[in-house]
Design a protein around this motif. Sequence first.
Motif, short mmCIF file in Angstrom:
data_model
loop_
_atom_site.label_atom_id
_atom_site.label_comp_id
_atom_site.label_asym_id
_atom_site.label_seq_id
_atom_site.Cartn_x
_atom_site.Cartn_y
_atom_site.Cartn_z
N HIS A 52 113.11 28.61 30.40
CA HIS A 52 112.96 27.20 30.78
C HIS A 52 111.60 26.97 31.45
O HIS A 52 110.98 25.92 31.26
N GLN A 53 111.13 27.93 32.22
CA GLN A 53 109.83 27.80 32.88
C GLN A 53 108.67 27.96 31.90
O GLN A 53 107.63 27.33 32.04
N LEU A 54 108.85 28.80 30.87
CA LEU A 54 107.77 29.10 29.93
C LEU A 54 107.63 28.10 28.79
O LEU A 54 106.51 27.86 28.31
N ARG A 55 108.70 27.52 28.32
CA ARG A 55 108.66 26.69 27.11
C ARG A 55 107.62 25.57 27.15
O ARG A 55 106.92 25.35 26.17
N PRO A 56 107.51 24.81 28.25
CA PRO A 56 106.54 23.70 28.22
C PRO A 56 105.08 24.17 28.37
O PRO A 56 104.17 23.36 28.29
N ALA A 57 104.85 25.43 28.58
CA ALA A 57 103.49 25.93 28.83
C ALA A 57 102.74 26.15 27.53
O ALA A 57 103.26 25.99 26.44
N SER A 58 101.50 26.54 27.68
CA SER A 58 100.69 26.97 26.55
C SER A 58 99.98 28.25 26.96
O SER A 58 99.99 28.63 28.13
N ARG A 59 99.37 28.91 26.00
CA ARG A 59 98.72 30.20 26.28
C ARG A 59 97.71 30.09 27.42
O ARG A 59 97.59 31.00 28.24
N THR A 60 97.01 29.01 27.50
CA THR A 60 95.98 28.87 28.54
C THR A 60 96.55 28.56 29.91
O THR A 60 95.84 28.61 30.90
N ARG A 61 97.83 28.25 29.96
CA ARG A 61 98.43 27.88 31.25
C ARG A 61 99.40 28.92 31.79
O ARG A 61 100.16 28.64 32.69
#
Length: 142
Positions: A52-61
């Motif tokens: 849940h914490q990782l899904r909205p992220a992108s590689r740069t974030r």
Amino acid sequence: TSVELVVAMLAGSLLALTAGTLVYLGHRAWRDSLTAVDLQRDATFAMDIIAHQLRPASRTRVALDVGRIEVETSSDTRAVYLDDQDLVLDPSTTTTGDETVLVSEKVTGFTAGLSGPGVAVTLQLTDGDHQITLNSLTRWRN
């Protein structure tokens, strides 16, 4: 006669010993399976929170370190990290005191690495003689 009484007592004692052994072994098997189910539940819960914490992220974030994942959002930075044998969620690294322990005193391994369009996470939990390892690949939404 006394011989018959002794034989009957011996047979009764053997039967009682067998019944007691069966009750003990049944209880131990129940306790062991309960421990295994608890480990599975704790590991699944922690992996769901991490995903849940990782899904909205992108590689740069996303920043990965040994035993630590940091996800930068538009408003703050979130982290999931290993603290001794506890897996901790920090919903805002700029705010102190808002940390939540996801798994307490069972974590023996926590690693994460970039894998294609996401993060591969491995979580290992141990409780007594029981051990479980879960692997997960969480893909970015962005």
